[in-house]
Design an enzyme around this catalytic site. Structure first.
Site, PDB file in Angstrom:
ATOM      1  N   GLY A 281      -1.207 -11.619   0.325  1.00  0.00           N
ATOM      2  CA  GLY A 281      -0.153 -12.371  -0.371  1.00  0.00           C
ATOM      3  C   GLY A 281      -0.480 -12.411  -1.859  1.00  0.00           C
ATOM      4  O   GLY A 281      -1.311 -11.646  -2.351  1.00  0.00           O
TER       5      GLY A 281
ATOM      6  N   PHE B 136      12.747 -28.878 -11.778  1.00  0.00           N
ATOM      7  CA  PHE B 136      12.213 -28.980 -10.421  1.00  0.00           C
ATOM      8  C   PHE B 136      11.772 -30.422 -10.222  1.00  0.00           C
ATOM      9  O   PHE B 136      11.665 -31.181 -11.197  1.00  0.00           O
ATOM     10  CB  PHE B 136      11.016 -28.020 -10.268  1.00  0.00           C
ATOM     11  CG  PHE B 136      11.257 -26.890  -9.276  1.00  0.00           C
ATOM     12  CD1 PHE B 136      12.399 -26.120  -9.336  1.00  0.00           C
ATOM     13  CD2 PHE B 136      10.309 -26.609  -8.286  1.00  0.00           C
ATOM     14  CE1 PHE B 136      12.606 -25.082  -8.425  1.00  0.00           C
ATOM     15  CE2 PHE B 136      10.516 -25.576  -7.373  1.00  0.00           C
ATOM     16  CZ  PHE B 136      11.664 -24.817  -7.445  1.00  0.00           C
TER      17      PHE B 136
ATOM     18  N   GLN C  34       2.877 -31.380   3.606  1.00  0.00           N
ATOM     19  CA  GLN C  34       4.140 -31.670   2.929  1.00  0.00           C
ATOM     20  C   GLN C  34       5.362 -31.287   3.759  1.00  0.00           C
ATOM     21  O   GLN C  34       5.432 -30.181   4.288  1.00  0.00           O
ATOM     22  CB  GLN C  34       4.182 -30.890   1.615  1.00  0.00           C
ATOM     23  CG  GLN C  34       5.476 -31.055   0.827  1.00  0.00           C
ATOM     24  CD  GLN C  34       5.374 -30.440  -0.556  1.00  0.00           C
ATOM     25  OE1 GLN C  34       5.448 -29.224  -0.711  1.00  0.00           O
ATOM     26  NE2 GLN C  34       5.178 -31.268  -1.562  1.00  0.00           N
TER      27      GLN C  34
ATOM     28  N   HIS D  53       9.319 -30.640   3.236  1.00  0.00           N
ATOM     29  CA  HIS D  53      10.263 -30.341   2.154  1.00  0.00           C
ATOM     30  C   HIS D  53      11.581 -31.047   2.444  1.00  0.00           C
ATOM     31  O   HIS D  53      12.035 -31.047   3.590  1.00  0.00           O
ATOM     32  CB  HIS D  53      10.472 -28.823   2.082  1.00  0.00           C
ATOM     33  CG  HIS D  53      11.166 -28.349   0.846  1.00  0.00           C
ATOM     34  ND1 HIS D  53      12.490 -28.620   0.585  1.00  0.00           N
ATOM     35  CD2 HIS D  53      10.718 -27.621  -0.209  1.00  0.00           C
ATOM     36  CE1 HIS D  53      12.820 -28.071  -0.588  1.00  0.00           C
ATOM     37  NE2 HIS D  53      11.758 -27.456  -1.085  1.00  0.00           N
TER      38      HIS D  53
ATOM     39  N   THR E 262      16.004 -23.810  -1.288  1.00  0.00           N
ATOM     40  CA  THR E 262      15.088 -24.069  -2.398  1.00  0.00           C
ATOM     41  C   THR E 262      15.396 -25.353  -3.175  1.00  0.00           C
ATOM     42  O   THR E 262      16.559 -25.743  -3.319  1.00  0.00           O
ATOM     43  CB  THR E 262      15.079 -22.899  -3.403  1.00  0.00           C
ATOM     44  OG1 THR E 262      14.285 -23.270  -4.530  1.00  0.00           O
ATOM     45  CG2 THR E 262      16.461 -22.558  -3.900  1.00  0.00           C
ATOM     46  N   GLU E 263      14.326 -25.956  -3.697  1.00  0.00           N
ATOM     47  CA  GLU E 263      14.460 -27.098  -4.592  1.00  0.00           C
ATOM     48  C   GLU E 263      15.238 -26.694  -5.846  1.00  0.00           C
ATOM     49  O   GLU E 263      15.802 -27.533  -6.543  1.00  0.00           O
ATOM     50  CB  GLU E 263      13.047 -27.558  -4.984  1.00  0.00           C
ATOM     51  CG  GLU E 263      12.978 -28.846  -5.732  1.00  0.00           C
ATOM     52  CD  GLU E 263      11.565 -29.409  -5.696  1.00  0.00           C
ATOM     53  OE1 GLU E 263      11.050 -29.682  -4.587  1.00  0.00           O
ATOM     54  OE2 GLU E 263      10.967 -29.568  -6.761  1.00  0.00           O
TER      55      GLU E 263
ATOM     56  N   ARG F 200       8.739 -34.426  -3.965  1.00  0.00           N
ATOM     57  CA  ARG F 200       9.190 -34.120  -2.600  1.00  0.00           C
ATOM     58  C   ARG F 200       8.908 -35.229  -1.595  1.00  0.00           C
ATOM     59  O   ARG F 200       9.727 -35.501  -0.718  1.00  0.00           O
ATOM     60  CB  ARG F 200       8.516 -32.833  -2.117  1.00  0.00           C
ATOM     61  CG  ARG F 200       9.082 -31.651  -2.795  1.00  0.00           C
ATOM     62  CD  ARG F 200       8.434 -30.382  -2.345  1.00  0.00           C
ATOM     63  NE  ARG F 200       9.089 -29.283  -3.044  1.00  0.00           N
ATOM     64  CZ  ARG F 200       8.667 -28.032  -3.049  1.00  0.00           C
ATOM     65  NH1 ARG F 200       7.585 -27.703  -2.373  1.00  0.00           N
ATOM     66  NH2 ARG F 200       9.318 -27.115  -3.698  1.00  0.00           N
TER      67      ARG F 200
ATOM     68  N   HIS G 233       6.587 -27.789   5.440  1.00  0.00           N
ATOM     69  CA  HIS G 233       6.689 -26.745   4.415  1.00  0.00           C
ATOM     70  C   HIS G 233       5.340 -26.240   3.902  1.00  0.00           C
ATOM     71  O   HIS G 233       5.171 -25.049   3.683  1.00  0.00           O
ATOM     72  CB  HIS G 233       7.494 -27.307   3.246  1.00  0.00           C
ATOM     73  CG  HIS G 233       7.741 -26.319   2.143  1.00  0.00           C
ATOM     74  ND1 HIS G 233       8.337 -25.100   2.363  1.00  0.00           N
ATOM     75  CD2 HIS G 233       7.467 -26.365   0.812  1.00  0.00           C
ATOM     76  CE1 HIS G 233       8.433 -24.442   1.201  1.00  0.00           C
ATOM     77  NE2 HIS G 233       7.900 -25.175   0.254  1.00  0.00           N
TER      78      HIS G 233
ATOM     79  N   GLU H  94      -2.941 -20.811  -0.740  1.00  0.00           N
ATOM     80  CA  GLU H  94      -2.619 -21.979   0.090  1.00  0.00           C
ATOM     81  C   GLU H  94      -3.738 -22.327   1.070  1.00  0.00           C
ATOM     82  O   GLU H  94      -3.897 -23.476   1.456  1.00  0.00           O
ATOM     83  CB  GLU H  94      -1.288 -21.777   0.825  1.00  0.00           C
ATOM     84  CG  GLU H  94      -0.824 -23.068   1.490  1.00  0.00           C
ATOM     85  CD  GLU H  94       0.606 -23.043   1.980  1.00  0.00           C
ATOM     86  OE1 GLU H  94       1.407 -22.224   1.489  1.00  0.00           O
ATOM     87  OE2 GLU H  94       0.925 -23.863   2.866  1.00  0.00           O
TER      88      GLU H  94
ATOM     89  N   ARG I 101       2.212 -31.841  -3.472  1.00  0.00           N
ATOM     90  CA  ARG I 101       2.370 -30.727  -4.416  1.00  0.00           C
ATOM     91  C   ARG I 101       3.741 -30.768  -5.076  1.00  0.00           C
ATOM     92  O   ARG I 101       4.744 -31.027  -4.413  1.00  0.00           O
ATOM     93  CB  ARG I 101       2.233 -29.395  -3.672  1.00  0.00           C
ATOM     94  CG  ARG I 101       2.654 -28.199  -4.491  1.00  0.00           C
ATOM     95  CD  ARG I 101       2.367 -26.904  -3.775  1.00  0.00           C
ATOM     96  NE  ARG I 101       3.327 -26.575  -2.745  1.00  0.00           N
ATOM     97  CZ  ARG I 101       4.463 -25.912  -2.944  1.00  0.00           C
ATOM     98  NH1 ARG I 101       4.825 -25.561  -4.166  1.00  0.00           N
ATOM     99  NH2 ARG I 101       5.257 -25.622  -1.933  1.00  0.00           N
TER     100      ARG I 101
END
Ligand SMILES: Cc1cc2nc3c(=O)[nH]c(=O)nc-3n(C[C@H](O)[C@H](O)[C@H](O)COP(=O)(O)OP(=O)(O)OC[C@H]3O[C@@H](n4cnc5c(N)ncnc54)[C@H](O)[C@@H]3O)c2cc1C
Length: 569
Positions: free
Chosen positions: A12, A113, A226, A228, A240-241, A272, A336, A370, A381
């Site tokens: 990743g 955001f 978390q 979301h 998405t945020e 969040r 999330h 992550e 976060r």
């Protein structure tokens, strides 16, 4: 046996960035990934990546927002590095070829955001992760990086508490091989599939956290999981945020913008944890719509939606049967991200180089992205800070691993023993009757139980019930069987191995959560509703005890210049 000075496990963003840095520094480096690298979950990131690139912004302001977002559990020395290095890394990505959205004057555009005091999230429409990952991959292809794609790492080899290598299974053939390494960087991503539903891809199964834990490293703040605020009910797919960043509203069944009540200043753009709790309260108090609240984008207009949020338009159409140009889309909080992970210092080391042995670690083992916890996210976060974490600390751990590898000799390694051990493990699974317990059923049971007990709101009773369920599944795990006993592309076998990883990590999450008797960030307890700095302004750390159970301890939080304050948005 294969041999590379530095082995990166994970393809990743964090793994690619670590590999790129190590290669730049002249290391003999290889990257291993259980899937083709560009299919990594990083590619699913939609909204963007934070960095103070605008004239009216500063890295100090980014750092303060991050500290506050973390509910003061983030380590401030690491947060300072994250935010200070962010603009430089964004420009480096731009030079590699990332086409960030721009302002009319040519500077990089930034969208709003959650939890940020200025617009700071750099983005490529709503496909930021996809673009970052592909550009980085192009660079690595160009440089000729050695990559082992579709190789599944099953074990870290440790000699005398030092990394000696790892064992991996080549998925297309089923062949097992030993990789000898001086340093290993784990960049295996999150824990998504420990929960059901989740926004995370099917391959996100906590492998790295479990491999590190089993090898003797420390997991930190694993209770910090978390949810979301905007995921779709049917399957947990994310919206998405960036949708709220571009101005979308959250409405309850009365059509009210309820966030005005919970976060009068930031409203939909509070952080969040705050928004997920507010939604849950509205639903609980009878102002939901079939277990959801509504995300309304209609007033943003077709032009904006089709240029900046086109993927969201498609996802809502395909998964919620909703045309967001004409109707609000039902959404709910869903699993999330995990802020917790493998404890590292700011160069990705999993061991304590102060010599004070403040936490258990494995020399030569590094972690980033992550799966790691350098502690820039603390209890919660901020959106856009995870991609940044992978870029900044991927780079730093690639550098750290290379320097370390240059400074030491090869550790001894017993290839035959490692191979025999692995083969006997696989044989034991194949020897079980084919009609036994299925890993998919146990995965489902675990995922549901985690979402019942350790989600947006938590209680002692609920978490204990989840821990008991997880331990019960662990008890049944040795009877899990596979129907496919061939070696070629045996995903049935991989699913069993992944379940084993996830059960270890689920247990650590539950034990950590039960022991934090306060509410902080995403860890909101109904039985301890307040933050308790006097007793719990500290990190939870867990390593595997002698009897195999999680052994719990605590570490102080590093403060530089921001004292804990009441957190309101
Ligand atoms: C839907 C979604 C949207 C998101 N949007 C954003 C956003 O807009 N902004 C933001 O900042 N963050 C976002 N995030 C979070 C962010 O994308 C991730 O935290 C981050 O990309 C993780 O990167 P990583 O490199 O650590 O792991 P990943 O990208 O998950 O990569 C993990 C790698 O490890 C490999 N691997 C794992 N186990 C093994 C094994 N046993 N053997 C070999 N290889 C293995 C995999 O093959 C893979 O290549 C989002 C997350 C999701 C799920």
């Amino acid at each position: 046996m294969r041999q590379h000075e530095v082995v990166i496990i994970g393809g990743g963003l964090a793994g690619m960035r670590a590999a790129q840095k190590a290669q730049e520094m002249g290391a003999d480096v290889a990257m291993i990934s259980k899937i083709y690298p560009t299919r990594s979950h990083s590619a699913a990131a939609q909204g963007g990546v934070q960095a103070a690139v605008s004239e009216n912004d500063s890295w100090e302001s980014h750092a303060y927002d991050t500290v506050k977002g973390s509910d003061y559990l983030g380590d401030q020395d690491a947060i300072e590095i994250l935010c200070y290095e962010a603009p430089g890394d964004i420009y480096a990505l731009e030079r590699m070829g990332v086409i960030f959205n721009r302002n009319d004057d040519g500077t990089i555009d930034a969208r709003a955001f959650g939890g940020t005091s200025v617009n700071r999230t750099c983005f490529v429409a709503d496909q930021t992760g996809q673009v970052l990952l592909h550009v980085m991959w192009e660079q690595l292809l160009k440089s000729g990086l050695t990559t082992y794609s579709e190789w599944f790492v099953t074990k870290l080899l440790v000699e005398d508490n030092k990394i000696a290598g790892c064992v991996a299974l080549e998925i297309p053939t089923g062949r097992v091989e030993v990789f000898r390494a001086k340093a290993i960087v784990l960049a295996t991503g999150g824990i998504g599939q420990v929960y059901n539903p989740t926004t995370n891809g099917l391959v996100v199964t906590a492998d790295g956290q479990a491999l590190a834990y089993q090898a003797g490293a420390t997991l930190m703040d694993m209770e910090a999981v978390q949810h979301h605020p905007t995921t779709m009910q049917a399957n947990g797919v994310l919206i998405t945020e960036g949708a709220r960043g571009e101005g979308a509203y959250l409405l309850n069944s009365n059509g009210e913008r309820f966030m005005e009540k919970y976060a009068p200043n930031m409203k939909e753009l509070a952080s969040r944890d705050v928004v997920s709790r507010a939604e849950t309260m509205e639903i609980r108090e009878g102002r939901g719509v079939n277990g959801c609240v509504l995300l309304d984008l209609r007033h943003l207009g077709r032009d904006l939606i089709m240029t900046k949020l086109a993927q969201i338009y498609e996802l809502a159409r395909d998964y919620a049967n909703t045309n967001i140009l004409e109707a609000p889309v039902p959404i709910q909080p869903g699993h999330h991200y995990i802020m917790g992970g493998i404890k590292t210092d700011v160069d990705g080391r999993t061991w304590d180089i102060t010599g004070e042995n403040r936490w258990a670690g494995v020399e030569g083992l590094f972690a980033a992205g992550e799966c790691a916890n350098v502690s820039v996210h603390g209890g919660n976060r901020l959106g856009g800070n995870s991609l940044l974490d992978t870029i900044v600390f991927g780079k730093r751990s690639g550098a750290g691993a290379t320097e370390y590898a240059n400074s030491i000799d090869w550790a001894p390694i017993s290839e035959d023993a490692a191979l025999a051990d692995e083969e006997s493990g696989i044989k034991a699974i194949f020897d079980r009757p084919s009609d036994g317990l299925r890993s998919s059923a146990l995965r489902f049971e675990m995922g549901k139980s985690m979402n019942d007990g350790i989600a947006v709101f938590r209680t002692e009773e609920g978490m204990t019930q989840t821990l008991n369920t997880v331990r019960d599944i662990k008890g049944r795990f040795p009877n899990v069987s596979v129907q496919n006993k061939g070696r070629v592309f045996n995903t049935d076998l991989l699913s069993v191995l992944e379940l084993g990883y996830m059960l270890d990590v689920a247990e650590v999450i539950a034990v950590s959560a039960i022991n934090r008797k306060e509410s902080r960030g995403a860890h909101a307890r109904e039985d301890y509703p307040d933050r308790n700095d006097e007793e719990y302004l500290k990190h939870t750390i867990v390593h595997r005890g002698k009897n195999g159970d999680p052994a719990l301890d605590y570490l102080p939080v590093t403060m530089t210049k921001w004292e804990p304050q009441v957190r309101s948005y």
